[in-house]
Scaffold this motif. Structure first.
Motif, PDB file in Angstrom:
ATOM      1  N   UNK A  88     -11.996  -3.865  -2.154  1.00 27.87           N
ATOM      2  CA  UNK A  88     -13.162  -3.118  -2.924  1.00 27.87           C
ATOM      3  C   UNK A  88     -13.462  -2.100  -1.679  1.00 27.87           C
ATOM      4  N   UNK A  89     -13.813  -2.784  -0.497  1.00 33.40           N
ATOM      5  CA  UNK A  89     -14.313  -1.563   0.642  1.00 33.40           C
ATOM      6  C   UNK A  89     -13.202  -0.700   1.176  1.00 33.40           C
ATOM      7  N   UNK A  90     -11.994  -0.932   1.108  1.00 32.20           N
ATOM      8  CA  UNK A  90     -10.842   0.032   1.214  1.00 32.20           C
ATOM      9  C   UNK A  90     -10.902   0.949   0.291  1.00 32.20           C
ATOM     10  N   UNK A  91     -10.959   0.703  -1.053  1.00 32.92           N
ATOM     11  CA  UNK A  91     -11.022   1.710  -1.933  1.00 32.92           C
ATOM     12  C   UNK A  91     -12.070   2.550  -1.968  1.00 32.92           C
ATOM     13  N   UNK A  92     -13.275   2.132  -1.670  1.00 30.57           N
ATOM     14  CA  UNK A  92     -14.412   2.938  -1.627  1.00 30.57           C
ATOM     15  C   UNK A  92     -14.507   3.938  -0.471  1.00 30.57           C
ATOM     16  N   UNK A  93     -13.899   3.293   0.812  1.00 29.20           N
ATOM     17  CA  UNK A  93     -13.460   4.098   2.011  1.00 29.20           C
ATOM     18  C   UNK A  93     -12.720   5.112   1.625  1.00 29.20           C
ATOM     19  N   UNK A  94     -11.633   5.170   0.678  1.00 28.48           N
ATOM     20  CA  UNK A  94     -10.992   6.424   0.359  1.00 28.48           C
ATOM     21  C   UNK A  94     -11.371   7.273  -0.674  1.00 28.48           C
ATOM     22  N   UNK A 151       0.227   4.900  11.203  1.00 29.65           N
ATOM     23  CA  UNK A 151      -0.862   5.579  11.298  1.00 29.65           C
ATOM     24  C   UNK A 151      -1.752   4.909  10.308  1.00 29.65           C
ATOM     25  N   UNK A 152      -3.050   4.538  10.594  1.00 29.54           N
ATOM     26  CA  UNK A 152      -3.860   3.737   9.826  1.00 29.54           C
ATOM     27  C   UNK A 152      -5.346   4.005   9.800  1.00 29.54           C
ATOM     28  N   UNK A 153      -6.147   3.667   8.946  1.00 34.78           N
ATOM     29  CA  UNK A 153      -7.558   4.288   8.951  1.00 34.78           C
ATOM     30  C   UNK A 153      -8.333   2.904   9.399  1.00 34.78           C
ATOM     31  N   UNK A 154      -9.499   2.979   9.735  1.00 37.20           N
ATOM     32  CA  UNK A 154     -10.258   1.837  10.079  1.00 37.20           C
ATOM     33  C   UNK A 154     -11.766   2.142  10.012  1.00 37.20           C
ATOM     34  N   UNK A 155     -12.498   1.288   9.376  1.00 36.30           N
ATOM     35  CA  UNK A 155     -13.889   1.480   9.065  1.00 36.30           C
ATOM     36  C   UNK A 155     -14.616   0.212   9.603  1.00 36.30           C
ATOM     37  N   UNK A 188     -13.831  -7.885  11.268  1.00 38.62           N
ATOM     38  CA  UNK A 188     -15.036  -7.049  11.733  1.00 38.62           C
ATOM     39  C   UNK A 188     -14.815  -5.696  11.132  1.00 38.62           C
ATOM     40  N   UNK A 189     -13.578  -5.461  10.823  1.00 38.01           N
ATOM     41  CA  UNK A 189     -13.499  -4.062  10.432  1.00 38.01           C
ATOM     42  C   UNK A 189     -12.519  -4.138   9.076  1.00 38.01           C
ATOM     43  N   UNK A 190     -12.502  -2.861   8.254  1.00 32.08           N
ATOM     44  CA  UNK A 190     -11.460  -2.755   7.250  1.00 32.08           C
ATOM     45  C   UNK A 190     -10.582  -1.700   7.654  1.00 32.08           C
ATOM     46  N   UNK A 191      -9.176  -2.317   7.656  1.00 33.13           N
ATOM     47  CA  UNK A 191      -8.327  -1.267   8.086  1.00 33.13           C
ATOM     48  C   UNK A 191      -7.309  -1.118   6.842  1.00 33.13           C
ATOM     49  N   UNK A 192      -6.589  -0.057   6.752  1.00 34.50           N
ATOM     50  CA  UNK A 192      -5.754   0.300   5.896  1.00 34.50           C
ATOM     51  C   UNK A 192      -4.877   1.604   6.178  1.00 34.50           C
ATOM     52  N   UNK A 193      -3.699   1.763   5.459  1.00 29.37           N
ATOM     53  CA  UNK A 193      -2.879   2.883   5.549  1.00 29.37           C
ATOM     54  C   UNK A 193      -3.045   3.532   4.131  1.00 29.37           C
ATOM     55  N   UNK A 194      -3.073   4.983   4.213  1.00 30.30           N
ATOM     56  CA  UNK A 194      -3.259   5.529   2.959  1.00 30.30           C
ATOM     57  C   UNK A 194      -3.004   6.854   2.727  1.00 30.30           C
TER      58      UNK A 194
END
Length: 417
Positions: A104-110, A276-280, A300-306
């Protein structure tokens, strides 16, 4: 109206627990599985020692073991990637309580990076719907969740009932040839989102081409100005696989809305060790933190590639004016200097600043985050990158997770390629 991610997720935790407990036959407030039949007393109050949004010790042991199995099977040995693990009740329950909030947090972050708020959304490969409900909380009015797992769709329907949210569900199996357009009922979508789907499809079977073909078909479902959002795990293997798909699509004329500022073949693929990945940075909900501790995981963080892709025929967004880079690494501290990897219209390179050159105009360099888009002036080429100096300026033009501002003319220091 969009609901901020933190408070919105906090509201989902008791709903997730309620659906999980109902599915496992437990009382709504926790405790042992509830016997069936007449004469059963009502559910007890919240669990002792932590409130209704935490698990009881016996619940925690079972959930933590299932989460550890999911973690091993999806991020380490990866034997579960592509398997129908959401059809297994214990694993579906573990996904609901631990991976659902993270997804959910990954999706909101994108979704926060989209140029406009979507109204009609398709969550393709939805599972129990974390991205679907993220879209609803971000302001969508109509969402369709499509997945091959009836159990996951049933959980998504139950969550929609708990929240009083409108959600349509459809069965969709990517391994069976059926046109995606059948999911739309003849109407286009403003957003199609695919969360943690591609990496589980066609592994080792001409995977890049087949995955690119699926994304091209999904792009055909979009209304003008719409977006296709693809979210994948932040592992090196899965990130590089997504970048290879990205390059195929770019070759075929598809524009990338985010995170890419570079329009050519992804420079992160040039060296095997790069990805390459994102981190929030987030403070996980108490339930997720409780399970993470019990399962021996860190969160401690939300990580994803998108990727955020534009419909065919729509162009790349103009980059912000000036010499711009997206920060694609953590801070890389060295003796007497700080360095990041940046990727912009001129490619991927190191950007560094020595401590003796820190000034008011470039002080922001010391607190950049992965995903920030920055505009820099001055400096000189050095080694494999750019060395800033005391006369350089550093400005954040879009913080990580925020949309880019309107573009301007290409900088003579870094022409768009």
């Amino acid at each position: 109206m969009a609901v901020p991610p933190g408070p919105a997720l906090a509201a989902w935790i008791p709903r997730l627990l309620a659906v999980w407990r109902r599915g496992s036959g437990r009382p709504a407030g926790g405790g042992a599985p509830r016997p069936r039949g007449r004469g059963v007393r009502g559910p007890p109050g919240p669990p002792r020692g932590g409130g209704g949004d935490l698990l009881l010790p016996d619940e925690l042991r079972g959930v933590a073991a299932a989460v550890e199995r999911l973690s091993r099977g999806l991020t380490r040995e990866r034997e579960l990637a592509g398997a129908r693990y959401l059809d297994e009740p214990r694993l579906l329950g573990a996904y609901l309580l631990f991976y659902w909030p993270v997804s959910y947090l990954q999706a909101r972050g994108v979704l926060s990076e989209l140029p406009r708020r979507p109204r009609r959304v398709l969550d393709l490969g939805s599972g129990p719907g974390p991205a679907a409900f993220a879209a609803l909380d971000a302001g969508a009015a109509e969402v369709v969740a499509a997945d091959r797992s009836r159990a996951a769709l049933s959980a998504a329907t139950a969550l929609a009932g708990e929240a009083g949210e409108p959600l349509s569900v459809r069965e969709w199996n990517p391994t069976r040839p059926a046109p995606l357009r059948e999911l739309g009922g003849g109407r286009p979508f403003d957003l199609v989102v695919m969360g943690h789907v591609l990496n589980e499809l066609w592994k080792g079977q001409d995977e890049a081409a087949r995955r690119a073909g699926l994304l091209e078909e999904a792009l055909e479902l979009l209304a003008p100005g719409g977006s296709l959002v693809v979210i994948e795990p932040a592992l090196r293997e899965t990130s590089r696989a997504l970048l290879r798909v990205r390059d195929l699509l770019v070759e075929r004329g598809i524009a990338v809305r985010a995170p890419c500022l570079f329009r050519g073949p992804c420079p992160a693929l040039a060296r095997e060790g790069d990805w390459c990945h994102a981190e929030r940075a987030v403070e996980p909900p108490p339930l997720v933190a409780q399970i993470a501790r019990a399962a021996g995981l860190r969160r401690e963080a939300v990580k994803m590639s998108y990727l955020v892709l534009a419909p065919r025929g729509e162009g790349w967004p103009l980059p912000p004016a000036g010499r711009t880079f997206r920060i694609v690494s953590e801070p890389l501290a060295g003796k007497g200097r700080l360095r990041y990897m940046g990727c912009g219209p001129e490619g991927r390179m190191g950007i560094s600043l020595q401590e003796k050159h820190v000034a008011e105009a470039n002080r922001r360099f010391g607190s950049l985050l992965r995903g920030d888009v920055v505009r820099v002036t001055g400096g000189a080429p050095r080694g494999d990158g750019l060395a800033l100096d005391a006369a350089s300026s550093v400005e954040v033009v879009a913080a990580a997770g925020q949309p880019l501002p309107a573009g301007g003319p290409a900088s003579p220091e870094g022409p768009v390629r």
